[in-house]
Scaffold this active site. Structure first.
Site, PDB file in Angstrom:
ATOM      1  N   SER A   1     -56.535  22.886  -5.096  1.00  0.00           N
ATOM      2  CA  SER A   1     -56.871  22.438  -6.156  1.00  0.00           C
ATOM      3  C   SER A   1     -58.402  21.667  -6.731  1.00  0.00           C
ATOM      4  CB  SER A   1     -55.640  22.268  -7.254  1.00  0.00           C
ATOM      5  OG  SER A   1     -55.961  21.832  -8.771  1.00  0.00           O
ATOM      6  N   ASN A   2     -58.249  21.507  -7.280  1.00  0.00           N
ATOM      7  CA  ASN A   2     -59.612  20.361  -7.747  1.00  0.00           C
ATOM      8  C   ASN A   2     -59.035  19.508  -8.991  1.00  0.00           C
ATOM      9  OD1 ASN A   2     -60.309  21.524 -10.325  1.00  0.00           O
ATOM     10  ND2 ASN A   2     -60.548  23.076  -9.426  1.00  0.00           N
ATOM     11  N   ARG A   3     -60.785  18.416  -9.328  1.00  0.00           N
ATOM     12  CA  ARG A   3     -60.359  17.234  -9.860  1.00  0.00           C
ATOM     13  C   ARG A   3     -60.583  17.726 -11.786  1.00  0.00           C
ATOM     14  NH1 ARG A   3     -60.137  13.194  -6.872  1.00  0.00           N
ATOM     15  NH2 ARG A   3     -60.952  12.410  -5.013  1.00  0.00           N
TER      16      ARG A   3
END
Ligand code: C5P
Length: 401
Positions: A206-208
Site C-alpha cells: 500500500s502507500n501513505r
C-alpha cells in the site's frame, strides 16, 4: 415545496429576538417549527412563540403524547435546516460534546441536516477557553455560525463580543444555507485514499495516502448541492455528511465501484492507486521458514482515471485527475492530461510534507490554462476546486476552462 427550518431557542436574554427571527423567516416563506429549552421558557413563553409559528412549540423530550406524535428523531430530520438562536454557552457545550439530555440537545445529536448557530452570551463567557474550544470543535463538525457581534450586553451593560446577531442577519445566513447550491442535480464521484493490494490473507502492499484531500473534495461538492459518491480505499476518516461512501480495498475494486457510479457529471480521481499488485494472492499465509525469502512478482493495476476518461457516451462530462510531482509540475501535468485523456489535472507539489499533511500547494491545469494556488489547507483547495467544477458544469462545454 417551501423550505423548512427548525428553530431551537436557548435560554438567554436574546431569546426575545428569536420571536422577531420567526417573523422574518415566515415572511420569506420558510415554514418554521420551534423547540425551546427549559431555560428559554424563562425568557419568552412557549405561547408567544407558538402563536407566531401557528402550532405548539416543542419543549419536552419525555412528553409522551408528542414523542409518539412527532418525536425528536422526526423533528431532527423533517427539516431542511436547524437554527440555534440564541446558542448559549451551555447549548454549544452540549452540542460540541454530543450530550442529549434534553429535547434541544437530542435533536442536535440526531440530525443529519445543516445546523446554523447564533451564539449569544456574556463576553467573558464567549472568550473563555472552554467556549472557544467548543466553538472550534463545532466548526470542525461543520456547524455554521452567524455572529456573535460586538456590542453592549443587555443584562450587564458590558461591551464586547457576545451579542447575538440581528434577526435579519440570522435570516440571511439561514437563507444562504437553504438555497440550492450550484451543483444541485449534478452527480459527482470522488476516489480517495490508498488502495491495498493483497500478497496473502494477512499481508499487503500500500502507500501513505491519508485520504484527507479526496474526502475534503467530496464534502465540498456535497456542500454545493451535488449528489456525491466517494469511492474510498482504507482510511481513518469518517464519511462526510451527505456523501455516499463506497469502501473498497484494491485498485480493481476501486475501478469497479467507480464504474458502478456512472453516469456522472464529474469524476475527480484523488486516490493514490497502487501502480502494481502481486500477480497472485496466496490462499494461505506465506510461511516464513518454508520457502526462504519469497519473490513477489508484480503486474500493473488498471488505470481508473484513464479508463473513465475514454471517449464515449458514458464518459463523465468533466474528468479530473491529480498528479503528485516534485519538479517541472506544469509540463508533467500537461503530459498527464494527454496520456490519460482527462480534462484537468490538479498537480500538487509533493516536495514537502503534503502526503498525510493538512496543507497543499496545487496547480490547476487544463489544456489551455494553468493556475497556481498558494499553499493552503486541503479543505480550502477542495472548496476552490468545487467552485471551479460548478462554474465549468454550468458553462456550455465543461471540459474547457
Ligand atoms: O499516473 P499517476 O499515478 O501519476 O496519475 C495520478 C492520477 O491518476 C490520480 O488522479 C490518480 O487517482 C489516478 N490513477 C488512477 N488509477 C491508477 C493510477 C492513477 O485512477 N491505477
Amino acid at each position: 415545496m417551501s423550505k423548512r427550518a427548525l428553530l431551537i431557542i436557548g435560554g438567554g436574554i436574546a431569546a426575545y429576538k428569536s420571536l422577531e427571527l420567526i417573523r422574518r423567516l415566515k415572511e420569506t416563506g420558510v415554514a418554521v417549527r420551534v423547540v425551546m429549552t427549559e431555560a428559554a421558557q424563562k425568557f419568552v413563553t412557549p405561547l408567544a412563540a407558538g402563536a407566531l409559528v401557528g402550532e405548539p412549540v416543542f419543549t419536552d423530550l419525555f412528553d409522551q403524547a408528542r414523542e409518539f406524535d412527532v418525536g425528536h428523531i422526526r423533528l431532527a430530520r423533517e427539516t431542511d435546516l436547524i437554527i440555534v438562536a440564541p446558542a448559549t454557552a451551555d447549548l454549544m457545550a452540549k452540542a460540541a460534546n454530543g450530550l442529549a439530555n434534553d429535547l434541544a440537545s437530542a435533536v442536535l445529536l440526531a440530525t443529519d441536516k445543516p445546523v446554523l448557530m447564533a451564539p449569544a452570551m456574556n463576553p467573558f463567557m464567549w472568550a473563555n477557553p472552554a467556549t472557544q474550544r467548543n466553538f472550534a470543535r463545532l466548526q470542525a463538525d461543520n456547524r455554521k455560525f452567524v455572529g456573535p457581534n460586538e456590542g453592549e450586553m443587555a443584562e450587564s451593560g458590558e461591551r464586547g463580543l457576545g451579542r447575538m446577531a440581528e434577526p435579519q442577519q440570522i435570516r440571511d445566513a439561514a437563507l444562504a444555507l437553504l438555497s440550492d447550491g450550484p451543483l444541485k442535480g449534478k452527480r459527482a464521484m470522488v476516489t480517495a485514499g490508498p488502495t491495498i493490494e493483497a500478497i496473502d490473507p494477512v499481508r499487503f502492499l500500500s502507500n501513505r495516502s491519508s485520504g484527507k484531500q479526496g474526502y475534503a473534495i467530496a464534502a465540498a461538492l456535497a456542500e454545493l448541492g451535488a449528489e456525491v459518491t466517494l469511492v474510498s480505499g482504507p482510511t481513518a476518516l469518517s464519511a462526510p455528511r451527505g456523501v455516499t461512501r463506497v469502501c473498497v480495498e484494491s485498485a480493481r475494486e476501486m475501478l469497479e465501484a467507480s464504474q458502478a457510479a456512472l453516469p456522472l457529471d464529474v469524476a475527480v480521481m484523488v486516490a493514490a492507486v497502487a501502480d502494481w499488485r502481486p500477480s497472485a494472492i496466496a490462499d494461505e499465509k506465506i510461511k516464513k521458514d518454508k520457502a526462504g525469502i519469497p519473490g513477489i512478482a508484480l503486474v500493473e493495476n488498471p488505470d481508473i482515471l484513464a479508463t473513465l476518461s475514454k471517449p464515449g457516451k458514458k464518459r463523465p462530462k468533466l474528468v479530473i485527475g491529480f498528479a503528485a510531482e516534485t519538479n517541472d509540475v506544469e509540463a508533467h501535468a500537461r503530459a498527464k492530461i494527454a496520456k490519460k485523456g482527462c480534462d484537468w489535472i490538479v498537480a500538487n507539489d509533493v516536495s514537502g510534507d503534503v502526503m498525510g499533511g493538512d496543507d497543499n500547494t496545487v496547480m490547476l491545469i487544463s489544456k489551455d490554462r494553468a493556475e497556481t494556488w498558494a499553499r493552503m489547507p486541503k479543505e480550502i483547495v477542495a472548496q476552490k476546486l468545487a467552485v471551479e467544477i460548478a462554474a465549468a458544469l454550468n458553462a456550455k462545454s465543461p471540459g474547457r476552462k
